[in-house]
Each structure stands twice: as C-alpha cells, then as structure tokens.
Scaffold this active site. Structure first.
Site, PDB file in Angstrom:
ATOM      1  N   ASP A 114       0.848  -1.189   0.000  1.00 26.67           N
ATOM      2  CA  ASP A 114       0.000   0.000   0.000  1.00 26.67           C
ATOM      3  C   ASP A 114       0.887   1.244   0.000  1.00 26.67           C
ATOM      4  O   ASP A 114       1.767   1.380   0.841  1.00 26.67           O
ATOM      5  CB  ASP A 114      -0.927   0.009   1.217  1.00 26.67           C
ATOM      6  CG  ASP A 114      -2.106   0.952   1.018  1.00 26.67           C
ATOM      7  OD1 ASP A 114      -2.506   1.190  -0.142  1.00 26.67           O
ATOM      8  OD2 ASP A 114      -2.636   1.468   2.030  1.00 26.67           O
ATOM      9  N   HIS A 139      -4.094  13.951   1.231  1.00 28.47           N
ATOM     10  CA  HIS A 139      -4.277  13.069   2.394  1.00 28.47           C
ATOM     11  C   HIS A 139      -3.044  13.134   3.301  1.00 28.47           C
ATOM     12  O   HIS A 139      -3.160  13.309   4.515  1.00 28.47           O
ATOM     13  CB  HIS A 139      -4.511  11.633   1.906  1.00 28.47           C
ATOM     14  CG  HIS A 139      -4.519  10.602   2.996  1.00 28.47           C
ATOM     15  ND1 HIS A 139      -5.554  10.471   3.898  1.00 28.47           N
ATOM     16  CD2 HIS A 139      -3.602   9.646   3.345  1.00 28.47           C
ATOM     17  CE1 HIS A 139      -5.278   9.479   4.747  1.00 28.47           C
ATOM     18  NE2 HIS A 139      -4.104   8.961   4.432  1.00 28.47           N
ATOM     19  N   GLU A 191      -9.284   4.276  -2.199  1.00 27.53           N
ATOM     20  CA  GLU A 191      -8.051   4.032  -2.948  1.00 27.53           C
ATOM     21  C   GLU A 191      -8.382   3.355  -4.273  1.00 27.53           C
ATOM     22  O   GLU A 191      -9.497   2.861  -4.477  1.00 27.53           O
ATOM     23  CB  GLU A 191      -7.100   3.110  -2.161  1.00 27.53           C
ATOM     24  CG  GLU A 191      -6.781   3.612  -0.755  1.00 27.53           C
ATOM     25  CD  GLU A 191      -5.568   2.942  -0.124  1.00 27.53           C
ATOM     26  OE1 GLU A 191      -4.792   2.290  -0.857  1.00 27.53           O
ATOM     27  OE2 GLU A 191      -5.408   3.083   1.102  1.00 27.53           O
ATOM     28  N   LYS A 235      -4.469  -2.396   9.864  1.00 25.27           N
ATOM     29  CA  LYS A 235      -4.781  -2.354   8.433  1.00 25.27           C
ATOM     30  C   LYS A 235      -5.105  -3.727   7.859  1.00 25.27           C
ATOM     31  O   LYS A 235      -5.728  -3.811   6.808  1.00 25.27           O
ATOM     32  CB  LYS A 235      -3.561  -1.811   7.666  1.00 25.27           C
ATOM     33  CG  LYS A 235      -3.180  -0.387   8.030  1.00 25.27           C
ATOM     34  CD  LYS A 235      -4.033   0.598   7.278  1.00 25.27           C
ATOM     35  CE  LYS A 235      -3.491   2.000   7.383  1.00 25.27           C
ATOM     36  NZ  LYS A 235      -4.261   2.914   6.543  1.00 25.27           N
TER      37      LYS A 235
HETATM   38 MN    MN Z   1      -4.126   2.846   2.794  1.00 24.71          MN
END
Ligand code: MN
Length: 428
Positions: free
Chosen positions: A124, A131, A198, A250
């Site tokens: 990622d 952001h 995303e 995550k």
């Molecule tokens: Mn991410």
C-alpha cells in the site's frame, strides 16, 4: 503501448447486448473489464468480461482455453490488445458472433463475483498528497509533509490474506488501544474504524529479482485497476505504528471491486503528469517523457454510506465525499512500479499495489473519515438526522469510480462495498 487509442474506444461503437448501449451504463463495449464469476457455489470460478448487465464467459465464447485469470494477466501487451480487439469485435452490433456468443452470456444478477485473481503480495502506497498533508497536519501543524515525501513514493508491505471481494462483510477488529490518559493499553473493539478511498493496481507481468522495471516499461507490467478500500482502525494504528508503520490496524480486512478495468480501456482518460512549480523534479529513474505527457489517469471517485437505520427505512446510500485520482495523486502508476523494483525487488503476477487514500484538495473531498471529521473532532452529517465521526456497526461503505472525457464513451468501475459487522467478543 497500452495508452494508445484504437477502434475499441470508438464512442460510436454499440453492442448487441442492449443494456451496454444505455446512457450511464458502467460497462459499455468500450470498457470490457475482466473478473472471475461462478453461477453456483460448487462450480469453478470462470473468467468473464462485463458487458451491460451481462457477463461474457470467455472460455465458452472460445476466446481462451483456461479459467486461470493470473495466466491471462501475464499476457504480453500485444496479446492483451489482440484479446480486447477480439472481444470488442465479437460483441459489436452487426458482428458475426451474436448468434454463437448469446449462449456464453450470464446475467450479472445470476453471477457471484470472486476476487478478480489470486492476489500474491500486497503493497500500500501513500501517494495522495492532500491526504498526507491533512493527516500530517493532525500531528505536525507547522510541517505536515515529511522531507522525503516529494522524493520517495512512500509505502508499506501489507497482507494479501484478508483482501476480500466487494460484498463480503467483515467484523470490527479487536486490538490494543491506549487512550492518551490511560496508563496501560486494553484489548477492545476499535472505536475509530475508518475507510480509505483508494485504487488498486494489479500487476500482470512479473520481473525477475535483481532486474528493476524501468519507468519506460512499467505499464507493460500492469494489467489494470480496481477500486480498493483499505479499512483502517485509527486507534489501533495510533498505538502500534511507531517505529515500523501500520500493522494490525490495516490487515483485518480490505475490500476490492470485482472488475479489473484494463490499462487499455483507460487509454482515453490519460492526463499529463506534472508538479506544482517549486517542487523538486522526480529523480531520473522516476521520470520519462511519456510519464510527463500522459502518466496520470482521470478517474472520478465517490464514497457512499448507508447506515443500518437508513437501510431499515429503505433510504438509499448517500455520497459523503468525491475526489479524482489524477488530482489526488502525487505519483503515477509507472513511478510506483519503477520505484518498487529499483532495489531489485520482484513484483509477481497477481500482486496488488494500493495507491493510498485519494483525497481531494478541499477538506470536504477527503478520502477518509479521519480527515472529514478533523481527527474525529467534528462529526459529519449523514442523511437527514444522523452523524458520524467514525464507522458504526451496520454501516455500509461503497466506493464508485467513473472515467469521463468529451468525445469518448463514459466507463465505470462497478462497486467496492462492504458492511461493518459487530466485533467478536474479547474473550473468544
Ligand atoms: Mn491505505
């Protein structure tokens, strides 16, 4: 090259699948995204192409001889273009395949979609500069971007085992949380569960270890894009992330849309890539004339939320934010591929690269609740009489994506959707 415009992008092209010709259809004949589907749980996954409200079974249509999407994704760019041209010709109105391919169609309403391929590794990135700036500001108001940001595409290695296809719901994660005023952490369900808007980049062709992919060749290795939600537990993240970065905050769930929109389909929506004046130029291995001329891709993105109360009342999901890939991204896909392999790292067939959260410049167009609510301090209004700082059980988040350009047919990405289920009990 995959960014070349050819007869498959002709906006006048129509299909004998009627729904594909309707205004606003996400899967007109100019799109032709690839996915894996089955008609019953005891059947094998098959490779399909979305056309209107139907799925064309590529093997039944005689176009390929296996059900292996990863193998298909390994095709050389020229073979990819040939396959796209054959599918386009066969689905065109007036083409010779209508009679024989009718029996290779399955209505989408009867197709269960799987993950588009076997995903190998998952990385990622963090290429959304608005952001990175907004999140940095929460911690360092005077100096939000760290000094490496404009030189290195920042990323971390994620975990592929818990990437789900759209429609698979998941439990709120448990984890270690420690509030600022507590002496010790506790194990509890995350109270700051968030989404991240995303795009996912699917790698088709691998590179051998020790042989970096040059930026000129980078897109030959990319099969296409899908929508990607990197669900994030902000409270777990805040306690665990130093010094090695995100870990269990995550990898409890990520959601990907079932259709891979190919680089060939995206050709009409390429945009010049540049940087604001005063920013450093990318180092030579991250720079090329083609990357400057058309490295960016124009994709309009949207996040929809439907709360449990809205669902019970029969209220439609509401858009809570909108942004655009080209406007949000500080780096291009070709730069990510070149950077990921500059040290000799192998990218493998089926690997997935997340872009990172794609927030717009305006705070109201941020790609996560962390930003939309200023770190959980200012709730946003949802629908008529609800509000949110972070996600509650029963909330459904859906990501959508569309490409539009004057003189071309609009194409869509379908949907990337999942619902937050209550956490398991702590003692279990
Ligand atoms: Mn991410």
């Amino acid at each position: 090259v995959s960014s070349a415009i050819d007869e498959t992008h002709d906006p006048a092209l129509q299909s004998w699948v009627d729904a594909a010709n309707h205004d606003g259809c996400e899967f007109p004949i100019q799109n032709l995204p690839f996915g894996r589907f089955r008609e019953a749980a005891d059947m094998d996954w098959r490779i399909g192409v979305a056309i209107g409200d139907q799925v064309l079974d590529l093997r039944r249509a005689g176009l390929i001889d296996s059900h292996d999407m990863n193998r298909l994704m390994r095709l050389l760019p020229a073979a990819r273009r040939d396959l796209r041209a054959a599918i386009s010709a066969g689905l065109s109105r007036g083409g010779a395949k209508e009679a024989s391919w009718r029996s290779a169609l399955v209505p989408m309403s009867r197709a269960e979609m799987g993950l588009p391929c076997m995903i190998g590794d998952y990385t990622d990135f963090y290429i959304g500069i608005h952001h990175a700036t907004a999140v940095g500001k929460l911690f360092r108001p005077d100096n939000p971007l760290l000094p490496n940001y404009k030189w290195v595409p920042i990323g971390y290695h994620g975990r592929a085992s818990t990437i789900n296809v759209s429609g698979r719901d998941f439990r709120r994660p448990l984890g270690q949380l420690k509030s600022a005023d507590a002496a010790v952490p506790e194990v509890a369900p995350s109270r700051r569960l968030d989404f991240e808007l995303e795009l996912g980049v699917f790698i088709g062709r691998p590179n051998p270890q020790g042989q970096p992919i040059t930026i000129e060749n980078a897109e030959d290795h990319v099969f296409g894009l899908a929508l990607f939600n990197d669900w994030s537990a902000r409270d777990i993240q805040a306690w665990e992330y130093q010094p090695l970065g995100p870990f269990l905050s995550k990898n409890f769930a990520s959601t990907v849309s079932p259709w891979i929109v190919t680089m060939e389909a995206l050709a009409p929506f390429r945009r010049a890539y540049g940087r604001p004046s005063g920013d450093p130029a990318p180092l030579p291995y991250l720079d090329s004339p083609a990357n400057r001329a058309q490295g960016a891709i124009d994709v309009d993105l949207e996040v929809l939320l439907q709360t449990a109360r809205m669902r019970e009342a029969g209220t439609a999901p509401v858009a809570i934010t909108r942004s655009n890939f080209a406007d949000a991204a500080y780096w291009t896909i070709a730069q990510l591929v070149a950077h990921h392999t500059i040290n000799g790292c192998s990218l493998m067939n089926g690997d997935l690269l997340g872009t990172g959260t794609l927030s717009g410049a305006d705070p109201a167009t941020a790609g996560s609740l962390l930003e939309l609510t200023s770190g959980g301090k200012s709730p946003i209004k949802v629908g008529r009489d609800e509000q949110r700082t972070f996600l509650e059980d029963g909330d459904t988040i859906a990501l959508r994506g569309r490409c539009r350009r004057e003189g071309f047919r609009e194409i869509g990405f379908g949907e990337c959707r999942a619902t937050v289920l209550p956490a398991a009990s702590v003692s279990a």
